[in-house]
Write a protein that holds these residues in place. Sequence first.
Motif, PDB file in Angstrom:
ATOM      1  N   UNK A   1      -6.062  10.315 -13.224  1.00  0.00           N
ATOM      2  CA  UNK A   1      -6.846  10.792 -14.364  1.00  0.00           C
ATOM      3  C   UNK A   1      -7.860   9.745 -14.818  1.00  0.00           C
ATOM      4  N   UNK A   2      -7.607   8.474 -14.457  1.00  0.00           N
ATOM      5  CA  UNK A   2      -8.525   7.382 -14.797  1.00  0.00           C
ATOM      6  C   UNK A   2      -9.493   7.082 -13.654  1.00  0.00           C
ATOM      7  N   UNK A   3      -9.405   7.880 -12.574  1.00  0.00           N
ATOM      8  CA  UNK A   3     -10.280   7.669 -11.425  1.00  0.00           C
ATOM      9  C   UNK A   3      -9.852   6.512 -10.546  1.00  0.00           C
ATOM     10  N   UNK A   4      -8.558   6.159 -10.618  1.00  0.00           N
ATOM     11  CA  UNK A   4      -8.020   5.035  -9.843  1.00  0.00           C
ATOM     12  C   UNK A   4      -7.186   5.571  -8.682  1.00  0.00           C
ATOM     13  N   UNK A   5      -7.380   5.026  -7.499  1.00  0.00           N
ATOM     14  CA  UNK A   5      -6.598   5.437  -6.328  1.00  0.00           C
ATOM     15  C   UNK A   5      -5.202   4.822  -6.396  1.00  0.00           C
ATOM     16  N   UNK A   6      -4.245   5.449  -5.670  1.00  0.00           N
ATOM     17  CA  UNK A   6      -2.859   4.973  -5.688  1.00  0.00           C
ATOM     18  C   UNK A   6      -2.331   4.734  -4.284  1.00  0.00           C
ATOM     19  N   UNK A   7      -1.409   3.785  -4.203  1.00  0.00           N
ATOM     20  CA  UNK A   7      -0.679   3.491  -2.969  1.00  0.00           C
ATOM     21  C   UNK A   7       0.802   3.660  -3.268  1.00  0.00           C
ATOM     22  N   UNK A   8       1.468   4.547  -2.539  1.00  0.00           N
ATOM     23  CA  UNK A   8       2.913   4.717  -2.681  1.00  0.00           C
ATOM     24  C   UNK A   8       3.620   3.853  -1.646  1.00  0.00           C
ATOM     25  N   UNK A   9       4.611   3.082  -2.083  1.00  0.00           N
ATOM     26  CA  UNK A   9       5.500   2.415  -1.134  1.00  0.00           C
ATOM     27  C   UNK A   9       6.831   3.150  -1.184  1.00  0.00           C
ATOM     28  N   UNK A  10       7.491   3.232  -0.049  1.00  0.00           N
ATOM     29  CA  UNK A  10       8.708   4.046  -0.026  1.00  0.00           C
ATOM     30  C   UNK A  10       9.674   3.566   1.044  1.00  0.00           C
ATOM     31  N   UNK A  11      10.939   3.894   0.834  1.00  0.00           N
ATOM     32  CA  UNK A  11      11.954   3.664   1.862  1.00  0.00           C
ATOM     33  C   UNK A  11      11.916   4.830   2.848  1.00  0.00           C
ATOM     34  N   UNK A  12      12.641   4.688   3.946  1.00  0.00           N
ATOM     35  CA  UNK A  12      12.695   5.785   4.919  1.00  0.00           C
ATOM     36  C   UNK A  12      13.345   7.024   4.305  1.00  0.00           C
ATOM     37  N   UNK A  13      14.213   6.823   3.300  1.00  0.00           N
ATOM     38  CA  UNK A  13      14.875   7.962   2.647  1.00  0.00           C
ATOM     39  C   UNK A  13      13.912   8.761   1.780  1.00  0.00           C
ATOM     40  N   UNK A  14      12.809   8.138   1.386  1.00  0.00           N
ATOM     41  CA  UNK A  14      11.855   8.783   0.481  1.00  0.00           C
ATOM     42  C   UNK A  14      10.555   9.207   1.174  1.00  0.00           C
ATOM     43  N   UNK A  15      10.623   9.372   2.472  1.00  0.00           N
ATOM     44  CA  UNK A  15       9.411   9.710   3.234  1.00  0.00           C
ATOM     45  C   UNK A  15       8.758  10.994   2.738  1.00  0.00           C
ATOM     46  N   UNK A  16       9.587  11.951   2.261  1.00  0.00           N
ATOM     47  CA  UNK A  16       9.046  13.240   1.803  1.00  0.00           C
ATOM     48  C   UNK A  16       9.031  13.354   0.278  1.00  0.00           C
ATOM     49  N   UNK A  17       9.131  12.206  -0.420  1.00  0.00           N
ATOM     50  CA  UNK A  17       9.106  12.232  -1.879  1.00  0.00           C
ATOM     51  C   UNK A  17       7.744  12.698  -2.389  1.00  0.00           C
ATOM     52  N   UNK A  18       7.751  13.302  -3.576  1.00  0.00           N
ATOM     53  CA  UNK A  18       6.522  13.880  -4.116  1.00  0.00           C
ATOM     54  C   UNK A  18       5.423  12.839  -4.328  1.00  0.00           C
ATOM     55  N   UNK A  19       5.765  11.670  -4.854  1.00  0.00           N
ATOM     56  CA  UNK A  19       4.711  10.675  -5.099  1.00  0.00           C
ATOM     57  C   UNK A  19       4.125  10.157  -3.787  1.00  0.00           C
ATOM     58  N   UNK A  20       4.951  10.155  -2.724  1.00  0.00           N
ATOM     59  CA  UNK A  20       4.477   9.730  -1.404  1.00  0.00           C
ATOM     60  C   UNK A  20       3.479  10.753  -0.862  1.00  0.00           C
ATOM     61  N   UNK A  21       3.771  12.019  -1.102  1.00  0.00           N
ATOM     62  CA  UNK A  21       2.909  13.093  -0.597  1.00  0.00           C
ATOM     63  C   UNK A  21       1.583  13.167  -1.359  1.00  0.00           C
ATOM     64  N   UNK A  22       1.590  12.776  -2.633  1.00  0.00           N
ATOM     65  CA  UNK A  22       0.391  12.914  -3.458  1.00  0.00           C
ATOM     66  C   UNK A  22      -0.496  11.672  -3.477  1.00  0.00           C
ATOM     67  N   UNK A  23       0.087  10.504  -3.227  1.00  0.00           N
ATOM     68  CA  UNK A  23      -0.684   9.262  -3.307  1.00  0.00           C
ATOM     69  C   UNK A  23      -1.806   9.244  -2.273  1.00  0.00           C
ATOM     70  N   UNK A  24      -2.824   8.434  -2.535  1.00  0.00           N
ATOM     71  CA  UNK A  24      -3.949   8.313  -1.600  1.00  0.00           C
ATOM     72  C   UNK A  24      -3.523   7.640  -0.301  1.00  0.00           C
ATOM     73  N   UNK A  25      -2.568   6.720  -0.403  1.00  0.00           N
ATOM     74  CA  UNK A  25      -2.021   6.044   0.778  1.00  0.00           C
ATOM     75  C   UNK A  25      -0.517   5.890   0.577  1.00  0.00           C
TER      76      UNK A  25
END
Length: 451
Positions: A24-48
């Motif tokens: 909403x602030x026009x800032x890109x995001x990077x999600x870091x995740x474990x192998x268990x969270x590969x399909x987590x929502x924030x992982x799917x929505x983040x820019x990277x």
Amino acid sequence: MAIKKILIANRGEIALRIHRAAHEMGIKTVAVHSTADEMAMHVRLADEAICIGPPSAKDSYLNIPAIISAAEISHADAIHPGYGFLSENEKFAEIVEAHDIKWIGPKPEHINTMGDKVRAKVTAGNLGLPLVPGSPGALSSVEEAKRLADEIGYPVLIKAASGGGGRGMKVVDDPANLENLMQQASTEAEAAFGDPTVYMEKYLANPRHIEFQVFGDGKGNAVHLGERDCSLQRRHQKVFEEAPSPAITEKQRADMGATIVKAMQDMQYRGAGTIEFLYENGEFYFIEMNTRIQVEHPVTEAVTGFDLVREQIRIADGEPLSFTQDDVKLTGHAIECRINAEHPETFAPSPGKVIGYHPPGGMHVRTDSALYHGYQVPPYYDSMIAKLIVYGSNRENCLRRLNRALGEFVIEGMHTTIPLHQKLLENEDVQAGNYDIKWLEKWLAEQNQAD
């Protein structure tokens, strides 16, 4: 230089919350995740998205070298730690800043000071915050503990200097048990936190847990955004939070708020923080400060209208506070229910696949959750899977709306604590706001006996 890309060093609903505020602030995001969270929502929505390790938190979300590497690879210029994990780790904050990456959080020295409960208590006292009568610092001997306990009066509480969650905590009713319980607390503290240091406080019989949300810009400006009542707790874990507290007056809020704001100004505190108190018989007693955003921050957002995560990002970017104390007006009432993937009566963990999901809707109903149909809730992390936040023009309207929203909330494929919250809303004490930090466990014990 303005922040352009934030690495989110967390998971679940808070990672999604940060992602949304950033976008909403026009800032890109990077999600870091474990192998268990590969399909987590924030992982799917983040820019990277970057995988930083296997399911175990110590090998992924607590893996500082992997997170810093991910930030460098993705050219993230800021890191937001959310809550839990590394959010109150001053060494991580120092490492982030040493790599010329902006830390979206308090100054490392403030994290360090407030992370040690003994040092935090001394600091709070020096800043003029009211303290629970107790030891001025760590207990050095059994003899010192006995002398202090006689001065304070039994019962007393022996507490671990590091950590929380009830570990390393013992209530002493009888002088004859002091030495043994002090040793037990120290042993538990060392096992849980690697630090055997303990201290003593007067044990309060029936206090409420009331906390004030604060913000500072690191340049001597600070505000408070009112209080939250988090007294409904099980095993020292909050279950149900509301703002404002049904137990304190506007004058008490203003007086305590002014004292807290002066303390934060004197500290030159930066970012979001929460000052936690026990409250009994009209008196506040400082217990700790959390140097991060809280799980329950949405109730404060609901009654003030301010986006706290957005404000965190602004301040980390070197901006001044976007509002003054005079701009903070508490309107209406808000309540948050923490929904866990647990059996509502036994509290046994219940991870599994979401085979049906329907969050409630309607006016002033907010659901913070990373769930979606088909998502597999992993067994490796905290069991909280959703937060239901409801706002009303007053507490009575808020409770009615909350009851309606809970009735609409569908999470199928696992047990959840939704039925627990529905039963709580039927209770007259909860309806009246008449409860303390011991109320829920007593009520649960009574429910078990009745069954």
